[in-house]
Design a protein around this motif. Sequence first.
Motif, PDB file in Angstrom:
ATOM      1  N   GLN A   1       0.824  -1.203   0.000  1.00  0.00           N
ATOM      2  CA  GLN A   1       0.000   0.000   0.000  1.00  0.00           C
ATOM      3  C   GLN A   1       0.864   1.260   0.000  1.00  0.00           C
ATOM      4  O   GLN A   1       0.553   2.236  -0.677  1.00  0.00           O
ATOM      5  CB  GLN A   1      -0.922  -0.006   1.220  1.00  0.00           C
ATOM      6  N   ARG A   2       1.977   1.210   0.776  1.00  0.00           N
ATOM      7  CA  ARG A   2       2.876   2.359   0.813  1.00  0.00           C
ATOM      8  C   ARG A   2       3.507   2.591  -0.555  1.00  0.00           C
ATOM      9  O   ARG A   2       3.621   3.741  -1.012  1.00  0.00           O
ATOM     10  CB  ARG A   2       3.965   2.124   1.863  1.00  0.00           C
ATOM     11  N   THR A   3       3.920   1.515  -1.235  1.00  0.00           N
ATOM     12  CA  THR A   3       4.510   1.655  -2.566  1.00  0.00           C
ATOM     13  C   THR A   3       3.520   2.251  -3.547  1.00  0.00           C
ATOM     14  O   THR A   3       3.848   3.148  -4.343  1.00  0.00           O
ATOM     15  CB  THR A   3       4.997   0.288  -3.078  1.00  0.00           C
ATOM     16  N   THR A   4       2.286   1.767  -3.492  1.00  0.00           N
ATOM     17  CA  THR A   4       1.240   2.284  -4.378  1.00  0.00           C
ATOM     18  C   THR A   4       0.996   3.765  -4.146  1.00  0.00           C
ATOM     19  O   THR A   4       0.857   4.551  -5.088  1.00  0.00           O
ATOM     20  CB  THR A   4      -0.064   1.497  -4.179  1.00  0.00           C
ATOM     21  N   SER A   5       0.966   4.168  -2.870  1.00  0.00           N
ATOM     22  CA  SER A   5       0.709   5.575  -2.554  1.00  0.00           C
ATOM     23  C   SER A   5       1.852   6.465  -3.027  1.00  0.00           C
ATOM     24  O   SER A   5       1.629   7.596  -3.476  1.00  0.00           O
ATOM     25  CB  SER A   5       0.488   5.742  -1.050  1.00  0.00           C
ATOM     26  N   ARG A   6       3.084   5.943  -2.955  1.00  0.00           N
ATOM     27  CA  ARG A   6       4.220   6.750  -3.406  1.00  0.00           C
ATOM     28  C   ARG A   6       4.253   6.864  -4.919  1.00  0.00           C
ATOM     29  O   ARG A   6       4.607   7.920  -5.465  1.00  0.00           O
ATOM     30  CB  ARG A   6       5.521   6.149  -2.873  1.00  0.00           C
ATOM     31  N   ILE A   7       3.876   5.797  -5.615  1.00  0.00           N
ATOM     32  CA  ILE A   7       3.779   5.885  -7.080  1.00  0.00           C
ATOM     33  C   ILE A   7       2.717   6.893  -7.476  1.00  0.00           C
ATOM     34  O   ILE A   7       2.906   7.711  -8.390  1.00  0.00           O
ATOM     35  CB  ILE A   7       3.481   4.499  -7.681  1.00  0.00           C
ATOM     36  N   ALA A   8       1.598   6.868  -6.760  1.00  0.00           N
ATOM     37  CA  ALA A   8       0.523   7.832  -7.028  1.00  0.00           C
ATOM     38  C   ALA A   8       1.007   9.258  -6.757  1.00  0.00           C
ATOM     39  O   ALA A   8       0.676  10.195  -7.494  1.00  0.00           O
ATOM     40  CB  ALA A   8      -0.699   7.509  -6.171  1.00  0.00           C
TER      41      ALA A   8
ATOM     42  N   GLY B   1       1.209  12.313  -9.368  1.00  0.00           N
ATOM     43  CA  GLY B   1       0.552  13.583  -9.085  1.00  0.00           C
ATOM     44  C   GLY B   1       1.499  14.760  -9.217  1.00  0.00           C
ATOM     45  O   GLY B   1       1.161  15.790  -9.807  1.00  0.00           O
ATOM     46  N   VAL B   2       2.700  14.614  -8.655  1.00  0.00           N
ATOM     47  CA  VAL B   2       3.709  15.676  -8.781  1.00  0.00           C
ATOM     48  C   VAL B   2       4.111  15.848 -10.244  1.00  0.00           C
ATOM     49  O   VAL B   2       4.289  16.990 -10.718  1.00  0.00           O
ATOM     50  CB  VAL B   2       4.943  15.349  -7.915  1.00  0.00           C
ATOM     51  N   TRP B   3       4.239  14.737 -10.962  1.00  0.00           N
ATOM     52  CA  TRP B   3       4.589  14.817 -12.383  1.00  0.00           C
ATOM     53  C   TRP B   3       3.540  15.621 -13.157  1.00  0.00           C
ATOM     54  O   TRP B   3       3.886  16.497 -13.963  1.00  0.00           O
ATOM     55  CB  TRP B   3       4.704  13.407 -12.962  1.00  0.00           C
TER      56      TRP B   3
ATOM     57  N   VAL C   1      11.309  15.236  -6.169  1.00  0.00           N
ATOM     58  CA  VAL C   1      10.464  16.029  -5.263  1.00  0.00           C
ATOM     59  C   VAL C   1       9.735  15.117  -4.280  1.00  0.00           C
ATOM     60  O   VAL C   1       9.673  15.402  -3.073  1.00  0.00           O
ATOM     61  CB  VAL C   1       9.470  16.883  -6.078  1.00  0.00           C
ATOM     62  N   THR C   2       9.191  14.012  -4.778  1.00  0.00           N
ATOM     63  CA  THR C   2       8.463  13.089  -3.907  1.00  0.00           C
ATOM     64  C   THR C   2       9.386  12.450  -2.881  1.00  0.00           C
ATOM     65  O   THR C   2       9.052  12.360  -1.690  1.00  0.00           O
ATOM     66  CB  THR C   2       7.777  11.995  -4.744  1.00  0.00           C
ATOM     67  N   ALA C   3      10.558  12.014  -3.314  1.00  0.00           N
ATOM     68  CA  ALA C   3      11.516  11.405  -2.379  1.00  0.00           C
ATOM     69  C   ALA C   3      11.969  12.420  -1.329  1.00  0.00           C
ATOM     70  O   ALA C   3      12.175  12.056  -0.161  1.00  0.00           O
ATOM     71  CB  ALA C   3      12.712  10.854  -3.140  1.00  0.00           C
ATOM     72  N   THR C   4      12.113  13.674  -1.718  1.00  0.00           N
ATOM     73  CA  THR C   4      12.463  14.724  -0.757  1.00  0.00           C
ATOM     74  C   THR C   4      11.395  14.862   0.312  1.00  0.00           C
ATOM     75  O   THR C   4      11.698  14.949   1.516  1.00  0.00           O
ATOM     76  CB  THR C   4      12.657  16.065  -1.491  1.00  0.00           C
ATOM     77  N   ALA C   5      10.136  14.849  -0.102  1.00  0.00           N
ATOM     78  CA  ALA C   5       9.037  14.944   0.862  1.00  0.00           C
ATOM     79  C   ALA C   5       9.002  13.733   1.790  1.00  0.00           C
ATOM     80  O   ALA C   5       8.796  13.868   3.000  1.00  0.00           O
ATOM     81  CB  ALA C   5       7.713  15.086   0.117  1.00  0.00           C
ATOM     82  N   VAL C   6       9.204  12.552   1.242  1.00  0.00           N
ATOM     83  CA  VAL C   6       9.171  11.325   2.050  1.00  0.00           C
ATOM     84  C   VAL C   6      10.270  11.353   3.102  1.00  0.00           C
ATOM     85  O   VAL C   6      10.026  11.059   4.287  1.00  0.00           O
ATOM     86  CB  VAL C   6       9.309  10.085   1.144  1.00  0.00           C
TER      87      VAL C   6
END
Length: 528
Positions: A2-9, A13-15, A95-100
């Motif tokens: 579920q965590r992987t799916t949310s991060r892909i989403a 979204g950022v893209w 950007v997403t990895a920075t937020a995580v």
Amino acid sequence: MQRTTSRIAAVLGVWLGLVALHAPFLKLPYYWDEAGYYVPAALDFFRHGLLIPSSTEPIGHTPLVSVYLAVVWRIFGFSPLVTRAAMILFAAGTVTATAVLARRLFADRAAGREAAFAAAGLLAVTPLFFAQSELVFLDLAVAFFSLVALMALLDERWILSATMGSLAVLTKETAIVLLPAAWVYLWIENRRAGRRFPVSAWLATAAPCLPLALWALYYHRHTGFWTGNAGYLQYNLYSTLNPVRFVLSLLRRLYELFLSGFNWLLVAPAVAGWWSSRNHPQITQIQQREQNGKRIANKAESWRRLILLTALLSTAYLLMLSAVGGAVLLRYMLPIYPPLMIVAVGWIWRLPRGLARATCIAAAACLVFAWFNNPPYPFPYEDNLAFADFIHLHQQAAEYLEHRDAAESAGGSASELRILSAWPATNELETPDLGYVTRPLRVVPVGGFSAGDLQRVAPESFDVLYLYSRKWEPPGDWVERLPWMAELQLRYFDYSPQMTAQALASRFHLKLSARWERGGQWVAIYER
């Protein structure tokens, strides 16, 4: 799962958000080094399966981005829109990895969400990061893989760290600086924690050496060089190994990284936040509201280790890029932008909450302002949206010259007009794939527009002079006000001001036939 799916989403979204912000620029033709190397290299793999390009001079860069773009083009077709959307995916991942990562470093959940949003948002709107998000350069892709490798190292996920580090090196060979930074980090943590890391940890951090060695062997077999070529090595290595140049380059890097533009708006409050909490490094206003003492200790330990890794990686990049590299380009520093942004925002968030919010909002507004406004000193157009003005001007010039050539050749298929210009305009006119012309034009290349470049050009060797501003040099800039600075630039950084249009016209007995200006840049066409 579920965590992987949310991060892909989240990445998608950022893209989509970044694609929307870049919408006015997505169909622009290719710019500077895109046109000169990276797009032709990717096309060579796309069309002929060549890992080492033949349509442009090979310079030894590892080929992962070329392979990636070839796959994307195979699926969606070759066009600037597809290319730029594909490159923005690296920016979205970063950007997403920075937020995580930022979210994980705060004990207080609400503060963690705010800080993560601030760190990711400020990174995304930094002029350099925003401009580079869509350009076919390697450094932002390296930033993504390096950041995930750093996260894996912090979590002691050795296989993931080895994989991401190897992908970073396969994207650009200079990413090998991850190795000394990681080994020093492991050595320090070994001594501090009084425990030994498993052999797998040391092997994981050394893993990127294997693909780089294999690439070097492959490249040497086909070119006779371990990397680059004779001219490339002379410009980027042999000519830079000078102690004075090293110090000057290091000072310039430090200025660009921490002061230039509006970076000081983040550095100053970050230093204030660090200073205010220096006596209580593990007990901040955020952490005082957290009841779980163990959680606080774990977060504080993660924060300390991130600062250590960021300092080591930043030092490695600063030293390497001060010692090598003929062009002192800020984009080479992109791999350390994400962790530095997290550290800066983390310290800013140790200020009173209202002040921290106001600081980040003001900094974001100034950074967006810097997208469209150039500094009062020379800088590469690729550091903000000035690159788009450059492309628009060169589109106009190429269209004018193509029509002019068609009239000159009177319906013939061969180009008749001999156009004197400097790279990358020569590539733009010769290569229709780059999006400027529909058929190749005949060019007479010259190294640049300085007096030294043009002194050996014979007037009878060309019909038209295509002149343009190659670098942002505002009237009355610091180079003109400080002659000693110009002398240092000339001596250690191969800087030579280009001849004025009037001087060139007088030298070759030319008259102005067309001129365009945009955002302080210009293009001029002269002929007899």
